[in-house]
Design a protein around this motif. Structure first.
Motif, PDB file in Angstrom:
ATOM      1  N   TRP A  67       2.707  44.629  47.802  1.00  0.00           N
ATOM      2  CA  TRP A  67       2.294  45.627  46.818  1.00  0.00           C
ATOM      3  C   TRP A  67       2.433  44.988  45.450  1.00  0.00           C
ATOM      4  O   TRP A  67       3.380  44.236  45.198  1.00  0.00           O
ATOM      5  N   ASP A  71      -0.657  48.900  41.377  1.00  0.00           N
ATOM      6  CA  ASP A  71      -1.533  49.084  42.535  1.00  0.00           C
ATOM      7  C   ASP A  71      -0.682  49.620  43.684  1.00  0.00           C
ATOM      8  O   ASP A  71       0.221  48.948  44.158  1.00  0.00           O
ATOM      9  N   LYS A  72      -0.966  50.826  44.133  1.00  0.00           N
ATOM     10  CA  LYS A  72      -0.169  51.458  45.191  1.00  0.00           C
ATOM     11  C   LYS A  72      -0.620  51.060  46.594  1.00  0.00           C
ATOM     12  O   LYS A  72       0.007  51.419  47.578  1.00  0.00           O
ATOM     13  N   ARG A  73      -1.730  50.291  46.683  1.00  0.00           N
ATOM     14  CA  ARG A  73      -2.240  49.891  47.988  1.00  0.00           C
ATOM     15  C   ARG A  73      -1.434  48.724  48.569  1.00  0.00           C
ATOM     16  O   ARG A  73      -0.916  47.894  47.841  1.00  0.00           O
ATOM     17  N   GLN A  74      -1.396  48.677  49.897  1.00  0.00           N
ATOM     18  CA  GLN A  74      -0.783  47.539  50.573  1.00  0.00           C
ATOM     19  C   GLN A  74      -1.839  46.462  50.785  1.00  0.00           C
ATOM     20  O   GLN A  74      -2.934  46.745  51.259  1.00  0.00           O
ATOM     21  N   TRP A  75      -1.487  45.242  50.425  1.00  0.00           N
ATOM     22  CA  TRP A  75      -2.336  44.087  50.671  1.00  0.00           C
ATOM     23  C   TRP A  75      -1.730  43.351  51.849  1.00  0.00           C
ATOM     24  O   TRP A  75      -0.521  43.407  52.066  1.00  0.00           O
ATOM     25  N   HIS A 121      -7.265  43.457  51.197  1.00  0.00           N
ATOM     26  CA  HIS A 121      -7.177  44.904  51.370  1.00  0.00           C
ATOM     27  C   HIS A 121      -8.588  45.415  51.647  1.00  0.00           C
ATOM     28  O   HIS A 121      -9.475  45.277  50.809  1.00  0.00           O
ATOM     29  N   ASP A 123     -11.614  48.131  52.048  1.00  0.00           N
ATOM     30  CA  ASP A 123     -11.944  49.456  51.520  1.00  0.00           C
ATOM     31  C   ASP A 123     -12.398  50.359  52.667  1.00  0.00           C
ATOM     32  O   ASP A 123     -12.395  49.940  53.830  1.00  0.00           O
ATOM     33  N   SER A 124     -12.783  51.576  52.359  1.00  0.00           N
ATOM     34  CA  SER A 124     -13.137  52.541  53.406  1.00  0.00           C
ATOM     35  C   SER A 124     -14.366  52.107  54.210  1.00  0.00           C
ATOM     36  O   SER A 124     -14.544  52.531  55.348  1.00  0.00           O
ATOM     37  N   GLN A 154       0.174  50.160  56.068  1.00  0.00           N
ATOM     38  CA  GLN A 154      -0.003  51.388  55.306  1.00  0.00           C
ATOM     39  C   GLN A 154      -1.279  51.289  54.490  1.00  0.00           C
ATOM     40  O   GLN A 154      -1.716  50.209  54.136  1.00  0.00           O
ATOM     41  N   ASN A 155      -1.870  52.417  54.157  1.00  0.00           N
ATOM     42  CA  ASN A 155      -3.073  52.420  53.307  1.00  0.00           C
ATOM     43  C   ASN A 155      -2.775  52.966  51.952  1.00  0.00           C
ATOM     44  O   ASN A 155      -1.933  53.684  51.693  1.00  0.00           O
TER      45      ASN A 155
END
Length: 155
Positions: A67, A71-75, A121, A123-124, A154-155
């Motif tokens: 992380w 940026d709260k996203r997990q890479w 990471h 995307d959708s 985690q997403n």
């Protein structure tokens, strides 16, 4: 009395085998969250949280979750490793790079080479974004044992 004594002997023998196998015989989770004090002292460090899952045995492998500031996203990066004792020499999938994870009495030390590593990471729509993890503040990470759930994607 003989059955109790032999049952105890079997238990002791099994416990000895488990101890001899050591921690590197199964999936292991390690993690570290960097607090505001640490990040204030290391202004060039972009990583705020890191998790590492090591899988030992015949199919040694690694999964790294990162992380970044803002940026709260997990890479993520994953790959295969060659294990020699407590050291895992790992090559990350794709063009992710290489790193070394060394187990010690407290946890693991993750060494990232000067060239750095690359994480992704999706995307959708399934398209991946990539980020480099390099620079002096990202050469060594010290992590401690964590519950297995901490290393779940985690997403």
């Amino acid at each position: 009395m003989f059955l109790k004594a032999s049952g105890l002997a079997v238990f002791i023998a099994l416990a000895g085998l488990l101890l001899a196998m050591g921690p590197a015989e199964a999936a292991l989770c390690y993690a570290r969250d960097y607090d505001k004090t640490h990040l204030a002292k290391h202004v060039d460090q972009r990583v705020t949280r890191i998790t590492v899952r090591l899988q030992a045995d015949n199919g040694s492998g690694i999964g790294v979750g990162l992380w970044f500031r803002g940026d709260k996203r997990q890479w993520w990066a994953g790959g295969g490793c060659r294990q020699q004792g407590a050291e895992f020499a790992c090559t990350l999938d794709g063009d992710g790079g290489k790193l070394t994870a060394t187990q010690n009495a407290k946890g693991i030390r993750l060494d990232v080479p000067v060239a750095g590593i690359q994480v992704e990471h999706p995307d959708s729509a399934g398209n991946a974004s990539f980020q480099a993890v390099d620079g002096p503040e990202h050469r060594v990470f010290l992590l401690w044992p964590a519950p297995e759930a901490a290393c779940e994607p985690q997403n």
